[in-house]
Design an enzyme around this catalytic site. Structure first.
Site, PDB file in Angstrom:
ATOM      1  N   SER A 296      37.150  41.224  32.570  1.00 41.90           N
ATOM      2  CA  SER A 296      38.506  40.911  33.145  1.00 41.90           C
ATOM      3  C   SER A 296      38.726  39.484  33.265  1.00 41.90           C
ATOM      4  CB  SER A 296      38.776  41.817  34.284  1.00 41.90           C
ATOM      5  OG  SER A 296      40.090  41.320  34.867  1.00 41.90           O
TER       6      SER A 296
ATOM      7  N   TYR B 194      39.485  48.764  40.003  1.00 43.91           N
ATOM      8  CA  TYR B 194      39.190  48.522  38.500  1.00 43.91           C
ATOM      9  C   TYR B 194      38.433  46.892  38.421  1.00 43.91           C
ATOM     10  CZ  TYR B 194      40.558  45.991  34.262  1.00 43.91           C
ATOM     11  OH  TYR B 194      40.439  45.368  32.948  1.00 43.91           O
TER      12      TYR B 194
END
Length: 230
Positions: free
Chosen positions: A138, A151
């Site tokens: 990410s 997440y």
């Protein structure tokens, strides 16, 4: 030189785009996805019709499924030169509103799924003394953000795997890298693929309008940049 490249999560988003791009470049692409005879049958046929693409059914949350997919690929192609760990799910909500089961489900895909593929591919890469493993994490992997705690925690874990294992595998000629995508208009971010969401509705309600306003402001800041680039 043409490579044999195994990609997870190719039914949508980065995985599908990567499979198409590498196919066009002349590489042999093993396009892994769930539900090739079910919900993803149409996209499986779409990718399988491309040159150099073979679609393989794989569920990264299932030990047997991962083992079978890699064993079949190695039996047919002899080697996997590159593994791209793309399969993943996102989710949003205040930390307190997540159940442990929902967090576990997210980690099964984003974190343990990566471990499963490493365990499946490393013996053959070590034998060949060659390989490249690319993990998609990410753009927030260098820090964290509110409303995305589970997440990002799962993605931080993958960053740790990537960095920690590098020295262990260097003597075998195996490289590891992570790619940290920013906000991009894939199905994960445009509402077509909902992922896993915080599921304690009563806790969410107690956080009230202030939390909702903060979440919307964060979303506006992130996705505003996305809309400014397309």
């Amino acid at each position: 030189m043409s490579k044999t490249i195994f990609i997870t999560g190719t039914s949508t988003g980065f995985g599908k785009l990567t499979a198409i791009t590498l196919s066009n470049a002349g590489h042999t692409v093993i396009a892994g996805m769930r539900g090739t005879n079910g919900k993803n049958e149409a996209v499986a046929k779409e990718l399988a019709a491309l040159p150099n693409v073979e679609v393989v059914d794989i569920d990264v949350t299932n030990d047997e499924s991962v083992t079978k997919a890699f064993e079949q690929t190695l039996a047919k192609h002899g080697t996997i030169d590159v593994l791209i760990n793309n399969a993943g799910v996102a989710g949003y909500g205040v930390w307190e509103s997540w159940t442990l089961d929902q967090i576990r489900n997210m980690f099964e895909v984003n974190f343990y799924g990566v471990i499963r593929t490493y365990q499946a591919v490393l013996p053959s890469m070590r034998k060949a003394k060659n390989g490249l493993i690319i993990n998609l994490t990410s753009g927030a992997s260098g820090h964290t953000l509110p409303f995305m705690g589970p997440y990002l925690a799962s993605k931080f874990g993958v960053e740790s795997i990537t960095e920690g294992i590098q020295d262990e595998l260097s003597e075998f000629g195996i490289e590891n890298v992570s790619i940290q995508p920013g906000v991009y208009p894939t199905e994960m971010n445009n509402g077509q693929k909902s992922g896993l969401q915080a599921d304690k509705a009563d806790i969410i309600a107690e956080y009230g309008e202030e939390a909702a306003a903060k979440f919307n402001a964060l979303g506006g800041a992130l996705f505003g940049k996305w809309h400014n680039t397309i």
